[in-house]
Design an enzyme around this catalytic site. Structure first.
Site, PDB file in Angstrom:
ATOM      1  N   ASP A 138      -8.261 -18.264   7.668  1.00  0.00           N
ATOM      2  CA  ASP A 138      -7.367 -17.616   6.708  1.00  0.00           C
ATOM      3  C   ASP A 138      -7.023 -18.482   5.498  1.00  0.00           C
ATOM      4  O   ASP A 138      -7.185 -18.054   4.358  1.00  0.00           O
ATOM      5  CB  ASP A 138      -6.091 -17.161   7.424  1.00  0.00           C
ATOM      6  CG  ASP A 138      -5.225 -16.270   6.552  1.00  0.00           C
ATOM      7  OD1 ASP A 138      -5.792 -15.452   5.811  1.00  0.00           O
ATOM      8  OD2 ASP A 138      -4.000 -16.383   6.613  1.00  0.00           O
ATOM      9  N   CYS A 195     -13.624   9.123   3.774  1.00  0.00           N
ATOM     10  CA  CYS A 195     -12.199   8.969   4.100  1.00  0.00           C
ATOM     11  C   CYS A 195     -11.489   8.087   3.069  1.00  0.00           C
ATOM     12  O   CYS A 195     -11.977   7.021   2.693  1.00  0.00           O
ATOM     13  CB  CYS A 195     -12.051   8.358   5.493  1.00  0.00           C
ATOM     14  SG  CYS A 195     -10.338   8.082   5.994  1.00  0.00           S
ATOM     15  N   CYS A 244       2.783  -5.752   5.535  1.00  0.00           N
ATOM     16  CA  CYS A 244       2.696  -4.289   5.520  1.00  0.00           C
ATOM     17  C   CYS A 244       1.417  -3.879   6.241  1.00  0.00           C
ATOM     18  O   CYS A 244       0.352  -4.439   5.994  1.00  0.00           O
ATOM     19  CB  CYS A 244       2.675  -3.782   4.078  1.00  0.00           C
ATOM     20  SG  CYS A 244       2.514  -1.982   3.934  1.00  0.00           S
ATOM     21  N   CYS A 247      -1.893   0.611   5.509  1.00  0.00           N
ATOM     22  CA  CYS A 247      -3.294   0.968   5.289  1.00  0.00           C
ATOM     23  C   CYS A 247      -4.141   0.807   6.547  1.00  0.00           C
ATOM     24  O   CYS A 247      -5.254   1.341   6.626  1.00  0.00           O
ATOM     25  CB  CYS A 247      -3.891   0.158   4.144  1.00  0.00           C
ATOM     26  SG  CYS A 247      -4.001  -1.612   4.452  1.00  0.00           S
ATOM     27  N   CYS A 251      -5.531   4.384   9.367  1.00  0.00           N
ATOM     28  CA  CYS A 251      -6.993   4.403   9.442  1.00  0.00           C
ATOM     29  C   CYS A 251      -7.483   5.097  10.712  1.00  0.00           C
ATOM     30  O   CYS A 251      -7.100   4.705  11.821  1.00  0.00           O
ATOM     31  CB  CYS A 251      -7.534   2.971   9.406  1.00  0.00           C
ATOM     32  SG  CYS A 251      -9.327   2.858   9.591  1.00  0.00           S
TER      33      CYS A 251
END
Length: 404
Positions: A138, A195, A244, A247, A251
């Site tokens: 990361d 989508c 957050c 999203c 899915c």
């Protein structure tokens, strides 16, 4: 180990050993430069879409050879994490709660994945003593997503997550650049199709195009900043304290997926969905004791406390007036005082107005005075009606107190 068959055999054995090393998926990528990615990153920067948390050197982000001399392959790993809280505490009038994103549940995933990487490196070194490796999770220079996509871990989705066929996008990613000529895997075919659920659901329209994120508008980024937040974005934050997940939760590829087999990553319910008011007066030592072992601690307590102030305003619960008034009156950080003024304006009513008017007489910081004046203009007794709304309702566990 000097022939193709031997390296293929080692790769097969490595993948077979993954579960025993605490790794859910392993893929192999070539160590070639990420040429197309660099062009995208240049354009991303030109548009002002960066968060500022990234490695600033675009060459380091796209050229593995700058990070390890003469690299031959990159081993990508994925570790699955939970997406659901079992019997979470309820957020109720007088006892409102915020929500931490799933990336902040359990032990800090950077530490967990570094542990997995050490085990992986030890496993390899036992078999190839000449191993040279550079691992990152990361915060490293390389793009975790780009490496994972090339290594066949999953495809890069419209929501800017890597979606794996097995685990959905609920995976942490890491990579190890090596001097081992391991045969590369084939990328996974993109499967988002037509989508656009993630783009449609983004609270701030931060997903400006499929696979393109304006980090400056992304709620996950905004919750990690330390300064003042605009009125628009504060309303969109809802009751999110850190990160957050919207999203990802919308899915279809994640539907029904929840992973509980990695013990370090399982949530403490009271930390994942904490009461808001106690956060406001939490000192540094108390914060470190409560959250120091989680990924949410890296920016310190200030952003989380500011977000707790915002959440109390978004709930419009009159029980938040006195705690917010205390922040406005005595917190030494002007950003929190200004945010408390905004939240009192959101709640409205006589008590909130009294607190704002009292603070107006004593405050000296220009930014706070402006916030108080704006709150007084916005607040009215009629806003108290909103406090009766059923705000602890569907969607709250994803940070959306309500849509406006």
């Amino acid at each position: 180990m000097d022939n193709v068959t031997s390296w293929e055999k080692l790769k097969h054995e490595l993948k077979a050993a993954a579960a025993g090393l605490g790794i859910d998926k392993i893929g192999i990528a070539s160590a070639d430069p990420f040429v197309e990615l660099k062009q995208r990153l240049i354009r991303h920067r030109e548009l002002g879409y960066e968060s500022g948390f990234e490695e600033p050197d675009l060459d380091k982000r796209t050229q593995p050879s700058l990070l390890l001399e003469n690299p031959q392959s990159i081993i990508a790993i994925a570790v699955a994490y939970p997406s659901k809280l079992k019997n979470p505490p309820k957020s109720e009038p007088g006892a409102r709660r915020g929500i931490m994103s799933r990336s902040a549940w359990g032990e800090d995933y950077h530490k967990v994945l570094r542990d997995r990487m050490r085990k992986l490196e030890d496993w390899l070194r036992e078999r190839v003593p000449s191993l040279r490796a550079e691992s990152m999770v990361d915060t490293g220079a390389l793009s975790d997503r780009a490496v994972a996509e090339r290594a066949g871990i999953g495809w890069s989705a419209k929501n800017c997550s890597v979606i794996t066929p097995e685990w959905g996008s609920w995976v942490y990613l890491g990579e190890m650049i090596t001097n081992l000529p391991l045969p590369p895997d084939e990328p996974v075919a993109e499967s988002c199709g037509d989508c656009t659920a993630c783009m449609d659901a983004c609270p701030t329209d931060a997903l400006v195009a499929p696979g393109q994120l304006n980090a400056q508008r992304c709620i996950s980024f905004v919750t990690q900043t330390k300064g003042l937040v605009t009125d628009e974005l504060m309303r969109k934050i809802g009751n999110r304290l850190y990160g957050c997940d919207t999203c990802q939760t919308v899915c279809p590829k994640n539907r029904g997926k929840n992973w509980t087999h990695q013990p370090e990553l399982q949530p403490d319910l009271e930390k994942a969905k904490p009461l808001l008011v106690p956060l406001l007066t939490m000192g540094n030592r108390e914060f470190k004791e409560a959250y120091g072992q989680t990924s949410s601690a890296w920016r310190g307590r200030k952003p989380i406390q500011r977000n707790a102030v915002i959440a109390l305003g978004n709930f419009k619960d009159p029980s938040g007036v006195q705690p917010l008034a205390n922040v406005l009156r005595s917190d030494p950080r002007f950003e929190l005082r200004a945010t408390a003024a905004w939240s009192l304006g959101r709640i409205g009513g006589a008590a909130a107005r009294d607190a704002l008017e009292q603070a107006l007489k004593l405050e000296r910081e220009e930014a706070v005075l402006e916030a108080i004046s704006a709150a007084l203009a916005a607040g009215s007794p009629g806003n108290r009606d909103a406090a009766q709304e059923a705000l602890g309702a569907p969607g709250e566990d994803d940070g959306l107190v309500k849509r406006e």
